[in-house]
Design a protein around this motif. Structure first.
Motif, mmCIF file in Angstrom:
data_model
loop_
_atom_site.group_PDB
_atom_site.id
_atom_site.type_symbol
_atom_site.label_atom_id
_atom_site.label_comp_id
_atom_site.label_asym_id
_atom_site.label_seq_id
_atom_site.Cartn_x
_atom_site.Cartn_y
_atom_site.Cartn_z
ATOM 1 N N GLU A 176 0.844 -1.196 0.000
ATOM 2 C CA GLU A 176 0.000 0.000 0.000
ATOM 3 C C GLU A 176 0.876 1.241 0.000
ATOM 4 O O GLU A 176 1.594 1.513 0.960
ATOM 5 C CB GLU A 176 -0.919 0.019 1.221
ATOM 6 C CG GLU A 176 -1.850 1.226 1.233
ATOM 7 C CD GLU A 176 -2.770 1.243 2.440
ATOM 8 O OE1 GLU A 176 -3.881 1.787 2.326
ATOM 9 O OE2 GLU A 176 -2.370 0.717 3.496
ATOM 10 N N LEU A 177 0.844 1.995 -1.091
ATOM 11 C CA LEU A 177 1.555 3.251 -1.175
ATOM 12 C C LEU A 177 0.643 4.341 -0.596
ATOM 13 O O LEU A 177 -0.347 4.723 -1.216
ATOM 14 C CB LEU A 177 1.913 3.577 -2.624
ATOM 15 C CG LEU A 177 2.827 4.773 -2.845
ATOM 16 C CD1 LEU A 177 4.231 4.493 -2.305
ATOM 17 C CD2 LEU A 177 2.904 5.127 -4.333
ATOM 18 N N LEU A 178 0.965 4.799 0.603
ATOM 19 C CA LEU A 178 0.108 5.757 1.301
ATOM 20 C C LEU A 178 0.236 7.156 0.730
ATOM 21 O O LEU A 178 -0.700 7.949 0.772
ATOM 22 C CB LEU A 178 0.449 5.758 2.788
ATOM 23 C CG LEU A 178 0.270 4.405 3.504
ATOM 24 C CD1 LEU A 178 0.838 4.465 4.914
ATOM 25 C CD2 LEU A 178 -1.202 4.016 3.526
ATOM 26 N N SER A 179 1.415 7.481 0.206
ATOM 27 C CA SER A 179 1.668 8.795 -0.391
ATOM 28 C C SER A 179 2.662 8.613 -1.523
ATOM 29 O O SER A 179 3.535 7.748 -1.473
ATOM 30 C CB SER A 179 2.240 9.762 0.653
ATOM 31 O OG SER A 179 2.780 10.929 0.036
ATOM 32 N N ASP A 180 2.518 9.433 -2.564
ATOM 33 C CA ASP A 180 3.486 9.377 -3.665
ATOM 34 C C ASP A 180 4.468 10.540 -3.602
ATOM 35 O O ASP A 180 5.210 10.780 -4.551
ATOM 36 C CB ASP A 180 2.766 9.352 -5.012
ATOM 37 C CG ASP A 180 2.000 10.638 -5.303
ATOM 38 O OD1 ASP A 180 1.741 11.404 -4.353
ATOM 39 O OD2 ASP A 180 1.667 10.889 -6.478
ATOM 40 N N GLY A 181 4.455 11.259 -2.483
ATOM 41 C CA GLY A 181 5.380 12.378 -2.318
ATOM 42 C C GLY A 181 4.807 13.710 -2.746
ATOM 43 O O GLY A 181 5.512 14.720 -2.735
ATOM 44 N N TYR A 182 3.525 13.718 -3.111
ATOM 45 C CA TYR A 182 2.854 14.947 -3.538
ATOM 46 C C TYR A 182 1.510 15.045 -2.823
ATOM 47 O O TYR A 182 0.923 14.022 -2.443
ATOM 48 C CB TYR A 182 2.631 14.956 -5.059
ATOM 49 C CG TYR A 182 3.916 15.046 -5.857
ATOM 50 C CD1 TYR A 182 4.338 16.243 -6.411
ATOM 51 C CD2 TYR A 182 4.722 13.920 -6.045
ATOM 52 C CE1 TYR A 182 5.516 16.326 -7.136
ATOM 53 C CE2 TYR A 182 5.907 13.992 -6.759
ATOM 54 C CZ TYR A 182 6.306 15.205 -7.303
ATOM 55 O OH TYR A 182 7.476 15.280 -7.998
ATOM 56 N N SER A 183 1.022 16.264 -2.656
ATOM 57 C CA SER A 183 -0.287 16.427 -2.029
ATOM 58 C C SER A 183 -1.338 15.765 -2.909
ATOM 59 O O SER A 183 -1.244 15.794 -4.138
ATOM 60 C CB SER A 183 -0.613 17.913 -1.843
ATOM 61 O OG SER A 183 -0.705 18.580 -3.092
ATOM 62 N N LEU A 184 -2.335 15.164 -2.280
ATOM 63 C CA LEU A 184 -3.334 14.395 -3.021
ATOM 64 C C LEU A 184 -4.583 15.218 -3.345
ATOM 65 O O LEU A 184 -5.680 14.696 -3.473
ATOM 66 C CB LEU A 184 -3.706 13.137 -2.229
ATOM 67 C CG LEU A 184 -2.546 12.158 -2.033
ATOM 68 C CD1 LEU A 184 -2.943 11.029 -1.098
ATOM 69 C CD2 LEU A 184 -2.072 11.606 -3.371
ATOM 70 N N ASP A 185 -4.393 16.535 -3.483
ATOM 71 C CA ASP A 185 -5.478 17.415 -3.907
ATOM 72 C C ASP A 185 -5.231 17.833 -5.351
ATOM 73 O O ASP A 185 -4.325 17.330 -6.019
ATOM 74 C CB ASP A 185 -5.572 18.636 -2.980
ATOM 75 C CG ASP A 185 -4.224 19.366 -2.863
ATOM 76 O OD1 ASP A 185 -3.352 19.168 -3.745
ATOM 77 O OD2 ASP A 185 -4.050 20.114 -1.898
ATOM 78 N N ASP A 186 -6.040 18.763 -5.836
ATOM 79 C CA ASP A 186 -5.915 19.178 -7.234
ATOM 80 C C ASP A 186 -4.598 19.903 -7.520
ATOM 81 O O ASP A 186 -4.152 19.947 -8.669
ATOM 82 C CB ASP A 186 -7.095 20.084 -7.623
ATOM 83 C CG ASP A 186 -8.387 19.308 -7.788
ATOM 84 O OD1 ASP A 186 -8.324 18.060 -7.732
ATOM 85 O OD2 ASP A 186 -9.449 19.927 -7.956
ATOM 86 N N ASN A 187 -3.964 20.480 -6.490
ATOM 87 C CA ASN A 187 -2.733 21.234 -6.701
ATOM 88 C C ASN A 187 -1.516 20.338 -6.878
ATOM 89 O O ASN A 187 -0.564 20.704 -7.564
ATOM 90 C CB ASN A 187 -2.491 22.198 -5.532
ATOM 91 C CG ASN A 187 -3.549 23.272 -5.457
ATOM 92 O OD1 ASN A 187 -4.000 23.778 -6.476
ATOM 93 N ND2 ASN A 187 -3.972 23.617 -4.255
ATOM 94 N N ARG A 188 -1.508 19.164 -6.215
ATOM 95 C CA ARG A 188 -0.432 18.181 -6.337
ATOM 96 C C ARG A 188 0.936 18.820 -6.075
ATOM 97 O O ARG A 188 1.873 18.699 -6.865
ATOM 98 C CB ARG A 188 -0.455 17.523 -7.710
ATOM 99 C CG ARG A 188 -1.693 16.714 -8.008
ATOM 100 C CD ARG A 188 -1.770 15.448 -7.185
ATOM 101 N NE ARG A 188 -0.957 14.390 -7.772
ATOM 102 C CZ ARG A 188 -0.293 13.499 -7.072
ATOM 103 N NH1 ARG A 188 -0.297 13.551 -5.760
ATOM 104 N NH2 ARG A 188 0.396 12.551 -7.664
ATOM 105 N N LYS A 189 1.047 19.484 -4.933
ATOM 106 C CA LYS A 189 2.320 20.127 -4.565
ATOM 107 C C LYS A 189 3.292 19.098 -4.011
ATOM 108 O O LYS A 189 2.903 18.149 -3.337
ATOM 109 C CB LYS A 189 2.074 21.227 -3.528
ATOM 110 C CG LYS A 189 1.325 22.432 -4.088
ATOM 111 C CD LYS A 189 1.167 23.504 -3.027
ATOM 112 C CE LYS A 189 0.443 24.726 -3.598
ATOM 113 N NZ LYS A 189 0.252 25.780 -2.566
ATOM 114 N N LYS A 190 4.594 19.314 -4.284
ATOM 115 C CA LYS A 190 5.628 18.401 -3.793
ATOM 116 C C LYS A 190 5.746 18.507 -2.278
ATOM 117 O O LYS A 190 5.801 19.601 -1.720
ATOM 118 C CB LYS A 190 6.978 18.742 -4.434
ATOM 119 C CG LYS A 190 8.101 17.778 -4.048
ATOM 120 C CD LYS A 190 7.906 16.426 -4.686
ATOM 121 C CE LYS A 190 8.977 15.418 -4.247
ATOM 122 N NZ LYS A 190 8.791 14.892 -2.887
ATOM 123 N N LEU A 191 5.771 17.347 -1.617
ATOM 124 C CA LEU A 191 5.932 17.292 -0.172
ATOM 125 C C LEU A 191 7.402 17.056 0.173
ATOM 126 O O LEU A 191 8.229 16.776 -0.693
ATOM 127 C CB LEU A 191 5.062 16.167 0.404
ATOM 128 C CG LEU A 191 3.568 16.233 0.060
ATOM 129 C CD1 LEU A 191 2.842 15.017 0.632
ATOM 130 C CD2 LEU A 191 2.937 17.521 0.580
#
Length: 535
Positions: free
Chosen positions: A434-449
């Motif tokens: 289970e990949l909980l996060s891909d390193g980016y915000s999961l909203d429409d903006n998809r900002k790098k975390l």
């Protein structure tokens, strides 16, 4: 890192096309691709000339000699005005002309020149036969040429700061291609580059492979496979860590044999797509990244036409993100499929199993519905995966990976072909992650975390694949085939995950109500005190 200045300049380029009447994103990106392609040809050719002088290699410039609009004309019967010195077709040459003269040269000579770069037998030449240069405004062409030069100047600045040039150039094209994903037409939308990287790291294509994407679009998976191979064969001192935590390199200096380079650039990357414009863009995208002869064909791989074009078991690697919600007319559908429903997400899996050579490996993105659908077609495809292949991994992706285009939940299937239409199961157990996060915000903006979880996912795949992980409360574990059978071949992560439920104790309602009344009394007294103070 892709700078805000670079983004601004690309947006300005889009605005120039929009203001001059080319408002369809697909048309605009196609025309911009032609210009990027023309500029890059000049740059690559100049670079190879300089390199050949330094290494004393025998390199023949593509701008040597003369270009004839009618190549069948003899030297004695050349028509006046239909022949030009190829040096004048370079970007660096025609950009110095005034807008009217520039448009005339590009329209009359430069564009026909790039259409006929490769032999008629090559996919590029066939795809470019009906291509049309739609920029008819001298001012738009002049503005676009200047804007593209400014973009490349910004790239050079980033290069001087240590950013790999080819990566930045790829980012420019990637940013341009974002405009194509307007609402995910017919379930088709671009796969984020970092997800392509993840799949390439797991599937691990190599220089001996023949690599195919049966629904390649702009060629992102093929390019991702190429860049993965270059990284594998780049010396450690030339590697750098990218924004997603992966080691990257574009030099490929450990590939020392010319015949290996030739195979890699001419006989390694194959793709198919039903959209002619996507085929052209995909071909130019790969050529821009120095894959000299990519093999991308305009064809529906689900059709009978494909069956007559190519046989089964041709490729050792398949990487893809096929359309999720498409349909194909049953009259056109291949007769080879083991299901009779025209759902493309199911048919593409079947096609990929057919395409793979025995021992070949695939990494494919599917909507989660494929993993649990109860229809006979869904169950049959899952059984085929478990029988014809060793289904190695099911990697559950977060629901926001494809935002802002769709919030559909997806997963990556990783499987190795064993035997086509097998009579027994070749999968003993399946690894779930289970990949909980891909390193980016999961909203429409998809900002790098800040965190980079993808290398951890790759490490878990490589390190744990051979171990029996029985604890199912964590992020990954194995499930035996026997249990999968008991669950109608369900392949969803949540079906097998064990959840820890902790019992919560709550105060009796009577006590809670008593406390609420006390709080209400205190609030009332406080309000009365405040009221007296302000009077």
């Amino acid at each position: 890192m892709f700078s805000s200045t670079l983004k601004s300049k690309i947006n300005q380029l889009w605005n120039k096309f929009w203001s001059r009447g080319i408002t369809n994103p697909i048309t605009a990106i196609e025309q911009i691709s032609y210009l990027l392609f023309i500029r890059r040809l000049d740059e690559l050719d100049t670079s190879k000339i300089v390199k050949s002088e330094f290494t004393r290699e025998n390199y023949h410039s593509i701008f040597e000699g003369k270009f004839k609009l009618n190549p069948l004309e003899s030297e004695e019967k050349e028509t006046s005005g239909n022949t030009i010195d190829k040096q004048k077709l370079r970007w660096s040459q025609f950009k110095q002309l005034d807008p009217e003269a520039m448009l005339e040269r590009v329209t009359k000579f430069v564009f026909p020149f790039i259409k006929n770069l490769q032999g008629e037998e090559q996919p590029y030449s066939r795809s470019m036969q009906n291509a049309v240069f739609l920029i008819t405004s001298p001012l738009l062409l002049d503005e676009a040429v200047k804007a593209i030069d400014e973009i490349y100047e910004e790239i050079k600045k980033q290069q001087d700061k240590g950013q790999e040039f080819q990566d930045t150039q790829g980012d420019v094209y990637e940013y341009l291609l974002n405009e194509l994903a307007q609402a995910g037409k017919n379930g088709q939308f671009r796969t984020p580059r970092h997800i392509i990287q993840l799949i390439a790291e797991i599937v691990d294509p190599d220089i001996t492979d023949q690599i195919c994407d049966p629904a390649c679009g702009t060629g992102g998976f093929l390019l991702g496979a190429y860049q993965h191979i270059l990284t594998k064969y780049t010396s450690l001192e030339h590697l750098h860590e990218d924004e997603n935590g992966f080691k990257r390199g574009t030099l490929g200096d450990r590939i020392t044999k010319d015949q290996v380079w030739k195979k890699l650039k001419e006989k390694t990357f194959y793709g198919f797509d039903i959209d002619q414009t996507m085929v052209r863009i995909g071909l130019m995208n790969l050529i821009l990244h120095d894959i000299s002869i990519p093999k991308i064909e305009h064809m529906d791989t689900l059709s009978k036409k494909y069956d007559s074009y190519e046989g089964d078991e041709q490729y050792s690697v398949v990487m893809a993100n096929p359309p999720f919600t498409g349909r194909i007319a049953t009259t056109d559908m291949s007769d080879k499929f083991r299901i009779d429903r025209p759902q493309t997400e199911l048919l593409f899996i079947d096609r990929m199993i057919h395409m793979l050579k025995p021992g070949g490996k695939a990494g494919v993105i599917v909507p989660e519905g494929v993993l649990f659908g109860s229809s006979k077609a869904n169950i049959d495809i899952r059984k085929a995966l478990l029988m014809d292949c060793q289904l190695e991994a099911v990697i559950s992706l977060p629901a926001g990976v494809f935002k802002p285009y769709t919030g559909v939940k997806t997963a990556i299937l990783v499987f190795t072909k064993v035997e086509l239409k097998a009579k027994k199961f070749h999968t003993e157990k399946v690894w779930f992650y289970e990949l909980l996060s891909d390193g980016y915000s999961l909203d429409d903006n998809r900002k790098k975390l800040m965190d980079n979880p993808l290398p951890h996912a790759v490490g878990s795949y490589k390190e744990k694949l051979g171990d029996d992980v029985v604890d199912r409360t964590g992020q990954h574990f194995y499930v035996p085939l026997s249990e999968i059978k008991e669950n109608d071949f369900d392949l969803t992560f949540d079906r097998y995950k064990a959840f820890n439920y902790q019992e919560e104790e709550y105060e009796p309602p009577k006590d809670l109500l008593k406390k609420l009344l006390e709080y209400e009394k205190e609030i009332k007294e406080g309000m009365e005190e405040l009221n007296r103070m302000i009077q």
